[in-house]
Structures are given as C-alpha cells and as structure tokens.
Design a protein around this motif. Sequence first.
Motif: not given
Length: 177
Positions: A12-37
């Motif tokens: 709110a004060a216009g200062k640069a901040v980290v909003i979030s830090d972590g994996p994307s909620p939609r990252e997906m390692a495919l079970q039926h295509t091993p190694g495909f992410v």
Amino acid sequence: MTVRRVVLGENAAGKAVVISDGPSPREMALQHTPGFVSAPIWTTSKVPSVPYNGTDPMAAEGTLLQPPGGSTFMLITFPPDAVFMSHDFKPELAGPEHLKAAPGIAETFEMKNPGMHKTPTLDYGVVLDGRISLELDDGVIVELKPGDTFVQHGARHGWRNPNDKPATIAVVLLGAH
C-alpha cells in the motif's frame, strides 16, 4: 521438478514486496507420462495492468491458450521419447492428464501426428536444460541445446526428445491475431 515461483508487487505504501514465494499451484508431474512436467507460472487473458491486483491467475483452473493480448509463461520438461515408445505407455491414460496439465494448448495437438500442433500465438522460448529437437513440416528438425532460443510465429511444430535425458524449456506464449 518443483519450480520456484516468486511473485513481486507493491504494498500500500508503494514499496516493492514479495507477494508469494513457492511452486505454481498448477505445476503437474504427469503420472502416465513419467518425466513429463508442466509448470505454468503465470497467465493473463488481456494486456496486464500494474500495480498487481493480488489475484493469482494460477489459483483457478482455466485455459493456458490466451486470446490476442493475453499471455502464458510456463516451463515444460520433456522426458526422452523412449517413454512414449515403451510398451508400458498408455495414451488413453496419458491424454487426459495432458489435457489437465495444459488446457487449451493440449486440444491443439493432432491425433494422427502425435505431438504436432499449431497455436495462434507468438512464442518466445529458451532451452534451460538438456537437448531437444523441434520438428517442423516436411520432417525438418531443428536441434536445440541449453541456452538456445526460439521465436515461434504460429507455425505447426512438435517437440521431440530423442536423447536419454529429460529436456526443459521455458516459453512465453503471446496470444496473437
């Protein structure tokens, strides 16, 4: 592979901040295509505006193929082609996973030419790790290695990994007319 996604904005004060830090909620390692992410990092359905409004577009389901003015940033890890050639590979199980991992994009894939597709996008990309082949029409193959970049203007193409190690690319898809 878990991709760290750091989202920055202003408080709110216009200062640069980290909003979030972590994996994307939609990252997906495919079970039926091993190694495909599939790691979709961010998407916009129109030209973005600043400051950031606090809504994470990856927190909800939805297409990754955006209209003109929209964009998608994602990382994709491709397993070696041997995964697809294995007698254990079951396309009828892998297909629905690909549709969930890359909605909108996966629907553009050709059934008679696995992996070949064409999207109405301008794509900027870079190979981050491994070696990968970009197949074009008439069997033309472009070999890419880490650090190589590509700019794809809505052309029909397919990604191939004839090597024995995974390959990871980062790509920004810009919705185009």
